[in-house]
Design an enzyme around this catalytic site. Sequence first.
Site, mmCIF file in Angstrom:
data_model
loop_
_atom_site.group_PDB
_atom_site.id
_atom_site.type_symbol
_atom_site.label_atom_id
_atom_site.label_comp_id
_atom_site.label_asym_id
_atom_site.label_seq_id
_atom_site.Cartn_x
_atom_site.Cartn_y
_atom_site.Cartn_z
ATOM 1 N N ASP A 70 0.942 -1.188 0.083
ATOM 2 C CA ASP A 70 -0.006 -0.010 -0.011
ATOM 3 C C ASP A 70 0.918 1.191 -0.111
ATOM 4 O O ASP A 70 2.257 1.207 0.264
ATOM 5 C CB ASP A 70 -0.716 0.085 1.266
ATOM 6 C CG ASP A 70 -2.057 -1.255 1.199
ATOM 7 O OD1 ASP A 70 -2.226 -1.655 0.297
ATOM 8 O OD2 ASP A 70 -2.372 -1.410 2.325
ATOM 9 N N LYS A 71 0.311 2.443 -0.386
ATOM 10 C CA LYS A 71 0.934 3.718 -0.569
ATOM 11 C C LYS A 71 1.680 4.012 0.906
ATOM 12 O O LYS A 71 2.852 4.347 0.941
ATOM 13 C CB LYS A 71 0.070 4.627 -0.869
ATOM 14 C CG LYS A 71 0.470 6.246 -0.823
ATOM 15 C CD LYS A 71 -0.529 7.339 -0.936
ATOM 16 C CE LYS A 71 0.090 8.708 -0.615
ATOM 17 N NZ LYS A 71 -1.044 9.538 -0.790
#
Length: 265
Positions: A70-71
């Site tokens: 994920d970011k």
Amino acid sequence: MPGPGTLPASAAPAAPVLPILHRDGMMLIIDKPFGLPVHAGPKGGETLADHLDALRFGLPRAPELAHRLDKDTSGCLVLGRHAKALALLGKLFAGGGVGKTYVALALGAPAADEGRIDQPLAKRSPHRGWWMQAVPKGTPGAQEAVTDYRVIARSGSLAVLALSPLTGRTHQLRAHLAHLGHPILGDTIYGGASRLPGGPKLHLHSRRIVVPLARSGPPVDVSAPLPPHMCETLSSLGLSPEAVGRAADAFGGLPEPASLPGRRG
């Protein structure tokens, strides 16, 4: 084999620095910074993909992602350097053959110091495929999801966990901990954290990865140091980030075949 190093991802002044944890002819393992998405989203902006060409190291093509983070999840990220490597890595990840250990700070922790979360996940919304929820076993469309955990430390309302996902579902660790009532600190999707600036960042880090890619010889085994915001929180709790990392490393490793979902010995 060239040793680990650090390479500026781009000549642009604001380009991120991508520490290289491992490099060989098949793959790279980098330490992905917090806040850097691996793919472009609907709002656009800078992504890891913008900087992959700088990681060719003489090969005719840029490396590609063998899996995703994920970011706002930092840490170990594996890149395949060519088509054959990507195919082999894809089989390893899909078959649960890669050891993955994460460190998380959660709002509280399970009563047991060690255990397994065996809870299927399904999409919460047909329009947002990344938004997951824990559902009862047997729910149509649900995917099996299994996470092993160990409580490394408890301090006030927070707990430090080592997490080992045996499956690779979208947002698995975040959804599993939220399901237990102990969401990850700073989780704006599953933990109710504020999206306004100044709030806590997501405290989830891909600490260690073990990849048995070579036909002979030991697996590639690397760890990424905890990111600054997690180090700051741990230090404020009187905990050593280095000691937490070592404790997480002791929990991780290659999964036993019998422990993988769907396998019994």
